[in-house]
Design a protein around this motif. Structure first.
Motif, PDB file in Angstrom:
ATOM      1  N   TYR A 223      18.094   7.062 -14.571  1.00 18.53           N
ATOM      2  CA  TYR A 223      16.647   7.080 -14.744  1.00 18.53           C
ATOM      3  C   TYR A 223      16.219   5.979 -15.706  1.00 18.53           C
ATOM      4  O   TYR A 223      16.620   5.955 -16.867  1.00 18.53           O
TER       5      TYR A 223
ATOM      6  N   ASN B 284      13.836   3.911 -18.104  1.00 17.48           N
ATOM      7  CA  ASN B 284      12.734   4.188 -19.023  1.00 17.48           C
ATOM      8  C   ASN B 284      11.870   2.958 -19.207  1.00 17.48           C
ATOM      9  O   ASN B 284      12.329   1.816 -19.065  1.00 17.48           O
ATOM     10  N   ASP B 285      10.599   3.204 -19.541  1.00 18.49           N
ATOM     11  CA  ASP B 285       9.670   2.112 -19.794  1.00 18.49           C
ATOM     12  C   ASP B 285       9.950   1.530 -21.171  1.00 18.49           C
ATOM     13  O   ASP B 285       9.927   2.236 -22.170  1.00 18.49           O
TER      14      ASP B 285
ATOM     15  N   ASP C 127      12.502  -1.872 -11.736  1.00 27.16           N
ATOM     16  CA  ASP C 127      13.241  -1.161 -12.781  1.00 27.16           C
ATOM     17  C   ASP C 127      14.417  -0.374 -12.217  1.00 27.16           C
ATOM     18  O   ASP C 127      15.326  -0.010 -12.956  1.00 27.16           O
TER      19      ASP C 127
ATOM     20  N   THR D 118       9.461   1.504 -10.221  1.00 27.54           N
ATOM     21  CA  THR D 118       9.088   0.938 -11.509  1.00 27.54           C
ATOM     22  C   THR D 118       8.610   2.074 -12.404  1.00 27.54           C
ATOM     23  O   THR D 118       8.436   3.202 -11.943  1.00 27.54           O
ATOM     24  N   THR D 119       8.403   1.785 -13.670  1.00 27.95           N
ATOM     25  CA  THR D 119       8.095   2.858 -14.616  1.00 27.95           C
ATOM     26  C   THR D 119       6.615   3.237 -14.645  1.00 27.95           C
ATOM     27  O   THR D 119       6.256   4.242 -15.233  1.00 27.95           O
ATOM     28  N   ASN D 120       5.755   2.450 -13.987  1.00 28.87           N
ATOM     29  CA  ASN D 120       4.313   2.666 -14.080  1.00 28.87           C
ATOM     30  C   ASN D 120       3.678   2.797 -12.697  1.00 28.87           C
ATOM     31  O   ASN D 120       3.896   1.952 -11.826  1.00 28.87           O
TER      32      ASN D 120
ATOM     33  N   SER E  71      13.151   5.125 -11.099  1.00 23.22           N
ATOM     34  CA  SER E  71      12.175   5.327 -12.151  1.00 23.22           C
ATOM     35  C   SER E  71      11.000   6.147 -11.621  1.00 23.22           C
ATOM     36  O   SER E  71      11.031   6.649 -10.493  1.00 23.22           O
TER      37      SER E  71
END
Length: 251
Positions: free
Chosen positions: A59, A61-62, A171, A181-183, A213
């Motif tokens: 996983y 992380n941002d 990511d 991606t994280t977002n 992610s």
């Protein structure tokens, strides 16, 4: 237990293994393998994933771009140099956000005349050093962690645009789940950029494989080409090629 050691040895070799593979190797049931993986995870010897196990935390992380750009620097430089050879004179390209595509901005041949559309402030700033490049900086809200823009303004600018290639960093790449991606807003913009490009080229170092992610960008099969480094496992390369995706491995 001997079975546990076999699992760890196989995991060290392949970086990621599935429950099905372990069942076939060890001749035991999936229930038994899942119990083994749970026990080994409790001992901090591996990470369980959907349908298997990984040597690294799956996983992503941002993290701030200033922290990310210090990671895998040699690999990112090699990947960026390889990606730069895909760009031709008078090309119109899209460059998304991320530290690997930021390295691409540094690697672009200064003699080539280009039009570059980008969501990344750092990419745009790097490209301003080259007078042969016309830069269209997408507008919108700025994400502090990635130094990139997102939102409806950026999406609207892309609405009536078509470019030859999109160079995109991610990511995480899970061979079954896809690219992440994280977002969530960044994933939404990446999807729109994909729709505005004829070819999708993903720049990603080998540490991102087997990870996922928060926000999904697309299925793996929606990508045309992946550029990565030599530390990617042969098993992963084979599975990518089986899906009909071109892959360049940088030594």
């Amino acid at each position: 237990m001997k079975r546990h050691q076999i699992i760890l040895d196989k995991l060290n070799q392949e970086k990621h293994i599935t429950v099905l593979e372990l069942c076939m190797t060890l001749g035991v049931s999936a229930v038994t393998i899942r119990k083994d993986l749970k026990l080994l995870e409790e001992k901090n010897l591996l990470f369980r994933t959907h349908g298997g196990a990984s040597l690294k935390n799956p996983y992503a992380n941002d993290r701030p771009v200033t922290e990310k750009e210090k990671l895998s620097v040699t690999q990112k430089t090699g990947i960026a140099n390889a990606a730069a050879t895909f760009i031709t004179d008078n090309d119109s390209i899209l460059i998304a956000s991320g530290t690997t595509v930021q390295a691409l901005a540094k690697a672009i041949d200064v003699e080539k005349r280009l039009t570059v559309v980008t969501s990344s402030l750092n990419v745009a700033l790097e490209l301003t050093k080259n007078k042969n490049i016309e830069i269209l900086q997408l507008g919108g809200y700025v994400r502090h962690n990635s130094s990139s823009v997102f939102g409806d303004h950026a999406l609207q600018i892309l609405e009536n645009m078509s470019c030859s290639k999109l160079f995109m960093g991610v990511d995480g790449i899970d061979l079954n789940y896809g690219l992440t991606t994280t977002n969530l807003e960044e994933a939404r913009l990446n999807k729109k950029m994909m729709a505005s490009a004829n070819k999708i080229v993903v720049l990603v170092d080998s540490s991102k494989f087997g990870k996922r992610s928060f926000a999904k960008i697309c299925e793996l099969t929606q990508v045309d080409h992946i550029i990565t480094d030599k530390d990617i496992s042969k098993k992963t390369v084979r599975k990518i090629e089986e899906k009909g995706i071109n892959i360049t491995i940088v030594e």
